[in-house]
Scaffold this motif. Structure first.
Motif, short mmCIF file in Angstrom:
data_model
loop_
_atom_site.label_atom_id
_atom_site.label_comp_id
_atom_site.label_asym_id
_atom_site.label_seq_id
_atom_site.Cartn_x
_atom_site.Cartn_y
_atom_site.Cartn_z
N ALA A 122 -1.71 -26.96 36.40
CA ALA A 122 -0.77 -27.00 35.30
C ALA A 122 -0.42 -28.42 34.98
CB ALA A 122 0.47 -26.22 35.67
N ASN A 125 4.75 -23.36 34.94
CA ASN A 125 5.89 -23.20 34.06
C ASN A 125 6.24 -24.52 33.42
OD1 ASN A 125 6.31 -20.46 34.81
ND2 ASN A 125 7.21 -21.18 36.73
N SER A 126 6.72 -24.48 32.18
CA SER A 126 7.13 -25.71 31.52
C SER A 126 8.36 -25.43 30.70
CB SER A 126 6.01 -26.25 30.63
OG SER A 126 5.74 -25.34 29.61
N SER A 127 9.12 -26.45 30.47
CA SER A 127 10.34 -26.33 29.68
C SER A 127 10.54 -27.60 28.91
CB SER A 127 11.53 -26.08 30.61
OG SER A 127 11.75 -27.23 31.40
N ASN A 168 -6.75 -22.77 23.72
CA ASN A 168 -5.66 -21.85 24.03
C ASN A 168 -4.89 -21.34 22.81
OD1 ASN A 168 -5.62 -21.73 27.03
ND2 ASN A 168 -5.38 -23.95 26.83
N LEU A 228 3.80 -27.20 24.33
CA LEU A 228 4.39 -26.25 25.28
C LEU A 228 3.81 -24.85 25.10
CD1 LEU A 228 8.12 -27.40 25.18
CD2 LEU A 228 6.64 -27.35 27.19
N MET A 229 3.54 -24.45 23.87
CA MET A 229 2.93 -23.16 23.61
C MET A 229 1.53 -23.08 24.22
SD MET A 229 2.21 -21.34 19.90
CE MET A 229 3.54 -22.33 19.26
N ARG A 258 0.40 -24.86 26.70
CA ARG A 258 0.52 -24.87 28.15
C ARG A 258 0.89 -23.49 28.70
NH1 ARG A 258 1.69 -27.28 32.93
NH2 ARG A 258 3.54 -26.52 34.00
N ARG A 259 1.85 -22.83 28.05
CA ARG A 259 2.29 -21.52 28.52
C ARG A 259 1.13 -20.53 28.48
NH1 ARG A 259 3.73 -17.21 25.72
NH2 ARG A 259 4.03 -18.38 23.77
N LEU A 260 0.39 -20.50 27.38
CA LEU A 260 -0.71 -19.56 27.24
C LEU A 260 -1.90 -19.94 28.13
CD1 LEU A 260 -0.58 -18.95 23.39
CD2 LEU A 260 0.13 -17.40 25.23
N ASP A 297 -1.52 -17.97 31.24
CA ASP A 297 -1.31 -16.53 31.08
C ASP A 297 -2.61 -15.82 31.42
OD1 ASP A 297 -0.98 -13.93 30.21
OD2 ASP A 297 0.17 -14.49 28.43
N TYR A 344 -3.85 -13.17 28.72
CA TYR A 344 -4.02 -13.61 27.32
C TYR A 344 -5.50 -13.75 26.98
CZ TYR A 344 -3.91 -17.04 23.46
OH TYR A 344 -4.10 -17.71 22.27
#
Length: 335
Positions: free
Chosen positions: A26, A42-44, A261, A292-293, A295-297, A300, A303
């Motif tokens: 990640a 996880n990212s924020s 992604n 961020l989108m 990275r999240r996907l 997943d 997905y």
């Protein structure tokens, strides 16, 4: 190194393990650098570090824009959150640049080929050196806006002619907005790329260049005595395109960590709301959101990512996102 075929497969960015192994790796989003390590996935917003904005440019329907310019924002996330680079334009093995000259505004992204790490070579060194060389070419005015491939070729030649050549490989995408003609000119080699969006539609998009699945075209510099043993393409192989722009048009450059992604439809939804935006802070926030989108996907495991769909077309049973370094360069045209 081994035979040419074996070596090129090693030096291609083989991320199939990232699809099957959800623990793959990640990254976080600031000026940083990383390898292909592990992370919590996880990212924020706290992972974000605003990098750089600047530019401006404009156009109207059927009208040539007077001295168009770009306003831009940059964001990125290294695959491995724990390995941050000091350079604010590097994210893992990715690198980018934003530069201005009286003749035009220039944007670029590059993605170092991770397979070099197996040979003790930092993949991010070559991609960043390529982007910094592009910056120098632009600053010197040694380029023509209508010939972005030539700009890329001169930057690459500078690396190859260096007294201390940098070993490695990288994809690259360079986009130039001519202030004289109001036309956008692009050159892309490999699987980084760009989108030009207007009124919720993609008007111009780069096309991937692949030798075979997950093995993109790439500019390379082999170790002494290893020429011919490493997959290496010429800058002249870059695919070029051009189009007149209008005020408010949105341009996005990204490395494959974005496009593998996020499908175009998802990107267009994000970019459409930026039409006519001249606010650097808003562009920065949008770049952060896209990174961020992606990275999240990427992490997943259920997905059906563009990368997974592409793998299926090649007979590879895959599902999930593709963990990778992510770089986003956003810009809007103003005058």
């Amino acid at each position: 190194m081994q035979t040419a075929v074996a070596c090129t497969r090693l030096l291609s960015r083989a991320f199939l393990n990232g699809i099957y192994n959800r623990n793959a790796s990640a990254s976080g989003l600031p000026s940083s650098r990383s390898e292909k390590g592990h992370s919590d996935g996880n990212s924020s917003e706290s992972d974000l570090k605003h990098v750089r904005h600047g530019h401006s440019n404009e156009t109207n329907e059927n009208t040539v824009i007077p001295k168009p310019r770009l306003v831009s924002g940059i964001s990125g996330i290294p695959k491995n959150l724990h390995m941050r680079r000091m350079n604010p334009f590097q994210f893992g093995d990715d690198s980018c640049f934003v530069s201005q000259h009286s003749s035009g505004d220039v944007l670029g992204v590059a993605d170092g080929v991770g397979g070099w790490r197996q040979y003790g070579v930092d993949p991010g060194t070559f991609s960043d050196a390529l982007m910094r060389a592009c910056e120098r070419v632009v600053a010197a005015g040694a380029f023509r806006p209508q010939q972005p491939a030539q700009l890329l070729a001169r930057a690459y030649a500078e690396l190859m002619d260096s007294k201390e050549p940098i070993v490695g490989s990288s994809t690259a995408c360079v986009v130039v907005l001519s202030r004289e003609t109001g036309r956008l000119h692009a050159a892309n080699i490999g699987d980084s790329g760009f989108l030009l969006v207007r009124d919720g539609r993609v008007l111009l998009r780069s096309e991937e260049q692949q030798h075979y699945f997950n093995t993109p075209y790439q500019l390379s510099n082999a170790p002494p005595g290893q020429d011919g043993q490493v997959l290496a393409d010429r800058p002249e192989a870059a695919r070029t395109s051009e189009m007149p722009v209008q005020a408010g048009d949105v341009i996005m450059l990204g490395t494959d960590g974005v496009f593998d992604n996020l499908p175009d439809a998802m990107l267009v939804r994000e970019l459409s709301g930026l039409h006519g935006c001249a606010d650097c802070h808003r562009l920065q926030a949008a770049a952060n959101a896209i990174a961020l989108m992606a990275r999240r996907l990427a992490f997943d495991g259920t997905y059906m990512s563009p990368f997974a769909k592409n793998a299926l077309t090649h007979g590879i049973d895959a599902v999930g996102g593709k963990p990778d370094d992510i770089t986003v360069v956003l810009a809007t045209v103003i005058s």
